[in-house]
Design an enzyme around this catalytic site. Structure first.
Site, PDB file in Angstrom:
ATOM      1  N   ASP A  42      96.566 100.296 -10.071  1.00 14.13           N
ATOM      2  CA  ASP A  42      95.556 100.498  -9.024  1.00 14.13           C
ATOM      3  C   ASP A  42      95.645 101.935  -8.533  1.00 14.13           C
ATOM      4  O   ASP A  42      96.546 102.687  -8.899  1.00 14.13           O
ATOM      5  CB  ASP A  42      95.716  99.496  -7.881  1.00 14.13           C
ATOM      6  CG  ASP A  42      94.369  99.150  -7.232  1.00 14.13           C
ATOM      7  OD1 ASP A  42      93.647 100.082  -6.822  1.00 14.13           O
ATOM      8  OD2 ASP A  42      94.045  97.962  -7.159  1.00 14.13           O
ATOM      9  N   ASP A  69      94.666 110.799 -15.924  1.00 17.04           N
ATOM     10  CA  ASP A  69      95.352 109.688 -15.263  1.00 17.04           C
ATOM     11  C   ASP A  69      95.263 108.416 -16.104  1.00 17.04           C
ATOM     12  O   ASP A  69      96.245 107.688 -16.270  1.00 17.04           O
ATOM     13  CB  ASP A  69      94.630 109.432 -13.932  1.00 17.04           C
ATOM     14  CG  ASP A  69      95.569 109.402 -12.769  1.00 17.04           C
ATOM     15  OD1 ASP A  69      96.507 110.217 -12.771  1.00 17.04           O
ATOM     16  OD2 ASP A  69      95.358 108.575 -11.870  1.00 17.04           O
ATOM     17  N   VAL A  70      94.082 108.164 -16.626  1.00 16.11           N
ATOM     18  CA  VAL A  70      93.889 106.941 -17.424  1.00 16.11           C
ATOM     19  C   VAL A  70      94.694 107.038 -18.717  1.00 16.11           C
ATOM     20  O   VAL A  70      95.373 106.080 -19.117  1.00 16.11           O
ATOM     21  CB  VAL A  70      92.381 106.707 -17.718  1.00 16.11           C
ATOM     22  CG1 VAL A  70      92.193 105.487 -18.617  1.00 16.11           C
ATOM     23  CG2 VAL A  70      91.610 106.527 -16.417  1.00 16.11           C
ATOM     24  N   ASN A  90      89.085  95.603 -13.840  1.00 23.30           N
ATOM     25  CA  ASN A  90      88.515  94.982 -12.648  1.00 23.30           C
ATOM     26  C   ASN A  90      88.245  95.988 -11.527  1.00 23.30           C
ATOM     27  O   ASN A  90      87.609  95.672 -10.528  1.00 23.30           O
ATOM     28  CB  ASN A  90      89.504  93.897 -12.177  1.00 23.30           C
ATOM     29  CG  ASN A  90      89.068  93.161 -10.940  1.00 23.30           C
ATOM     30  OD1 ASN A  90      88.059  92.460 -10.967  1.00 23.30           O
ATOM     31  ND2 ASN A  90      89.806  93.326  -9.850  1.00 23.30           N
ATOM     32  N   TYR A 174      75.878 100.957  -7.598  1.00 18.16           N
ATOM     33  CA  TYR A 174      76.610  99.731  -7.963  1.00 18.16           C
ATOM     34  C   TYR A 174      75.818  98.960  -9.019  1.00 18.16           C
ATOM     35  O   TYR A 174      76.357  98.612 -10.078  1.00 18.16           O
ATOM     36  CB  TYR A 174      76.838  98.880  -6.716  1.00 18.16           C
ATOM     37  CG  TYR A 174      77.766  97.708  -6.962  1.00 18.16           C
ATOM     38  CD1 TYR A 174      79.135  97.890  -7.085  1.00 18.16           C
ATOM     39  CD2 TYR A 174      77.263  96.411  -7.076  1.00 18.16           C
ATOM     40  CE1 TYR A 174      79.981  96.814  -7.314  1.00 18.16           C
ATOM     41  CE2 TYR A 174      78.109  95.342  -7.299  1.00 18.16           C
ATOM     42  CZ  TYR A 174      79.460  95.543  -7.423  1.00 18.16           C
ATOM     43  OH  TYR A 174      80.296  94.480  -7.654  1.00 18.16           O
ATOM     44  N   LYS A 178      77.020  98.646 -12.883  1.00 16.57           N
ATOM     45  CA  LYS A 178      77.399  97.314 -13.359  1.00 16.57           C
ATOM     46  C   LYS A 178      76.508  96.861 -14.523  1.00 16.57           C
ATOM     47  O   LYS A 178      76.960  96.133 -15.406  1.00 16.57           O
ATOM     48  CB  LYS A 178      77.363  96.314 -12.202  1.00 16.57           C
ATOM     49  CG  LYS A 178      78.477  96.554 -11.170  1.00 16.57           C
ATOM     50  CD  LYS A 178      79.848  96.360 -11.803  1.00 16.57           C
ATOM     51  CE  LYS A 178      80.989  96.470 -10.841  1.00 16.57           C
ATOM     52  NZ  LYS A 178      82.302  96.258 -11.444  1.00 16.57           N
ATOM     53  N   VAL A 207      81.694  86.467  -3.881  1.00 15.05           N
ATOM     54  CA  VAL A 207      82.916  85.729  -3.596  1.00 15.05           C
ATOM     55  C   VAL A 207      83.145  85.722  -2.081  1.00 15.05           C
ATOM     56  O   VAL A 207      83.103  86.782  -1.434  1.00 15.05           O
ATOM     57  CB  VAL A 207      84.125  86.394  -4.305  1.00 15.05           C
ATOM     58  CG1 VAL A 207      85.421  85.674  -3.959  1.00 15.05           C
ATOM     59  CG2 VAL A 207      83.890  86.415  -5.818  1.00 15.05           C
TER      60      VAL A 207
HETATM   61  N1  LIG Z   1      83.948  90.061  -4.740  1.00 10.76           N
HETATM   62  C1  LIG Z   1      82.712  89.863  -5.167  1.00 10.76           C
HETATM   63  O1  LIG Z   1      81.911  89.193  -4.492  1.00 10.76           O
HETATM   64  C2  LIG Z   1      82.279  90.407  -6.494  1.00 10.76           C
HETATM   65  C3  LIG Z   1      81.032  90.018  -6.995  1.00 10.76           C
HETATM   66  C4  LIG Z   1      80.618  90.544  -8.209  1.00 10.76           C
HETATM   67  C5  LIG Z   1      81.426  91.434  -8.891  1.00 10.76           C
HETATM   68  N2  LIG Z   1      82.633  91.787  -8.375  1.00 10.76           N
HETATM   69  C6  LIG Z   1      83.439  92.718  -9.136  1.00 10.76           C
HETATM   70  O2  LIG Z   1      84.746  92.186  -9.266  1.00 10.76           O
HETATM   71  C7  LIG Z   1      85.694  93.243  -9.235  1.00 10.76           C
HETATM   72  C8  LIG Z   1      86.691  92.998  -8.120  1.00 10.76           C
HETATM   73  O3  LIG Z   1      85.971  92.912  -6.915  1.00 10.76           O
HETATM   74  P1  LIG Z   1      86.672  92.748  -5.504  1.00 10.76           P
HETATM   75  O4  LIG Z   1      85.718  92.040  -4.622  1.00 10.76           O
HETATM   76  O5  LIG Z   1      88.027  92.200  -5.682  1.00 10.76           O
HETATM   77  O6  LIG Z   1      86.679  94.255  -5.033  1.00 10.76           O
HETATM   78  P2  LIG Z   1      87.736  95.069  -4.176  1.00 10.76           P
HETATM   79  O7  LIG Z   1      86.983  96.202  -3.584  1.00 10.76           O
HETATM   80  O8  LIG Z   1      88.494  94.153  -3.272  1.00 10.76           O
HETATM   81  O9  LIG Z   1      88.728  95.580  -5.304  1.00 10.76           O
HETATM   82  C9  LIG Z   1      88.425  96.674  -6.120  1.00 10.76           C
HETATM   83  C10 LIG Z   1      89.719  97.181  -6.680  1.00 10.76           C
HETATM   84  O10 LIG Z   1      89.468  98.376  -7.414  1.00 10.76           O
HETATM   85  C11 LIG Z   1      90.408  99.353  -7.005  1.00 10.76           C
HETATM   86  N3  LIG Z   1      89.852 100.694  -7.214  1.00 10.76           N
HETATM   87  C12 LIG Z   1      88.791 101.251  -6.593  1.00 10.76           C
HETATM   88  N4  LIG Z   1      88.619 102.517  -7.025  1.00 10.76           N
HETATM   89  C13 LIG Z   1      89.585 102.753  -7.940  1.00 10.76           C
HETATM   90  C14 LIG Z   1      89.940 103.871  -8.726  1.00 10.76           C
HETATM   91  N5  LIG Z   1      89.260 105.025  -8.656  1.00 10.76           N
HETATM   92  N6  LIG Z   1      90.988 103.761  -9.573  1.00 10.76           N
HETATM   93  C15 LIG Z   1      91.692 102.610  -9.649  1.00 10.76           C
HETATM   94  N7  LIG Z   1      91.408 101.511  -8.925  1.00 10.76           N
HETATM   95  C16 LIG Z   1      90.371 101.589  -8.071  1.00 10.76           C
HETATM   96  C17 LIG Z   1      90.656  99.053  -5.537  1.00 10.76           C
HETATM   97  O11 LIG Z   1      91.839  99.664  -5.056  1.00 10.76           O
HETATM   98  C18 LIG Z   1      90.726  97.533  -5.578  1.00 10.76           C
HETATM   99  O12 LIG Z   1      92.000  97.065  -5.980  1.00 10.76           O
HETATM  100  C19 LIG Z   1      84.909  94.534  -9.066  1.00 10.76           C
HETATM  101  O13 LIG Z   1      84.670  95.117 -10.330  1.00 10.76           O
HETATM  102  C20 LIG Z   1      83.613  94.054  -8.451  1.00 10.76           C
HETATM  103  O14 LIG Z   1      82.554  94.941  -8.715  1.00 10.76           O
HETATM  104  C21 LIG Z   1      83.071  91.302  -7.193  1.00 10.76           C
END
Ligand SMILES: NC(=O)c1ccc[n+]([C@@H]2O[C@H](COP(=O)([O-])OP(=O)(O)OC[C@H]3O[C@@H](n4cnc5c(N)ncnc54)[C@H](O)[C@@H]3O)[C@@H](O)[C@H]2O)c1
Length: 263
Positions: A42, A69-70, A90, A174, A178, A207
């Protein structure tokens, strides 16, 4: 999960990127419980190292939008795990976290280019970098599975009305990023199909994360199943796609949304 169906992840070498957020934490715990050989990554400033210590995984700091970094982080995962069988990409700039401050929710007519660019850098370019580096490592390890994460807003347009009274909104970078993730997954899937590297997308619906009732009711009203997802309801698809039970699945988008995109 039993070996006879191929639905096992025991000892599989997995890298989870974006491990400390709402869904990431849930995936990290599930992958640790499933007996994987796990590395979680992360961004700087996240609590990924503490989480890794807690669940018995290797912790890696990685900003997915920074190429060096990656490269370094995926190398670190490959060295630590002695190869790689699977990745879950993710990480994302999401409405409720990274971009919740500032101008992320500006009206489109004056939408700032830098916010758009940052969203694309993390969500789409980040996915490209993790896919390129991680997919090559999986190929060199003899094949495996790459799971990308999109969103229903990469598939359908948002109903802006449900965000009217909310501090967070849907935002254009976004949706665009996506949708791009789904295209990139298809491209990489056909590129690597003969090498045993499978690439698929999981597309979650909204979610529940302690949203206020007016939002969760409005969202539920747009959803055939009449509710938001619980975070655990995304886990099964991710584990399935990482496992050998999905050995004939590649290049597809698996939507887990309570029917949101079905009408
Ligand atoms: N939660 C939802 O309702 C939902 C719905 C549809 C899609 N998603 C997708 O599911 C995934 C997880 O969603 P979430 O709700 O847990 O989001 P979140 O914002 O809680 O988590 C995102 C994660 O990505 C990390 N992150 C952000 N920028 C970063 C970077 N530059 N380098 C490394 N890590 C980085 C954050 O630290 C975090 O751990 C995401 O891809 C999101 O788009 C979530």
């Amino acid at each position: 999960m039993t070996d006879s169906t191929g639905i096992t992840l025991h000892n599989k070498r997995i890298l989870l990127v974006g491990a400390t957020g709402v869904l990431g934490k849930t995936y990290a715990n599930a992958l640790a419980e499933a007996g994987t050989n796990l590395a979680i990554a992360d961004q700087p400033g996240s609590n990924v190292i503490e989480l890794a210590d807690r669940i018995g995984a290797a912790g890696i700091i990685m900003d997915v939008s920074v190429e060096d970094d990656v490269i370094a982080s995926v190398n670190q995962a490959v060295e630590t795990l002695d190869g790689l069988d699977g990745i879950v990409m993710n990480a994302a700039a999401t409405g409720e976290s990274l971009l919740a401050e500032g101008e992320a929710f500006s009206p489109f007519e004056s939408y700032p280019l830098d916010v758009w660019q940052k969203t694309i850098d993390v969500n789409l370019t980040g996915t490209f970098l993790v896919t390129r580096e991680g997919g090559r490592a999986i190929k060199e390890s003899g094949g495996g599975s790459l799971v990308m994460v999109s969103s229903i807003y990469g598939v359908v347009g948002p109903d802006h009305r449900i965000y009217e009274d909310q501090p967070f909104k849907s935002f254009p970078g976004y949706s665009a990023s996506k949708a791009g993730v789904i295209g990139l997954a298809r491209w990489a899937a056909t590129w690597w199909a003969k090498d045993g590297v499978r690439v698929n997308t999981v597309t979650p619906g909204g979610v529940f994360n302690d949203h206020d009732k007016s939002f969760s009711d409005a969202y539920a009203n747009r959803t055939p199943m009449g509710r938001m997802a619980n975070r655990e309801e995304l886990v099964g698809m991710v584990l399935f796609l990482l496992s050998d039970a999905s050995s004939y699945c590649t290049g597809q988008n698996y939507i887990v949304d309570g029917g949101f995109t079905a009408w």
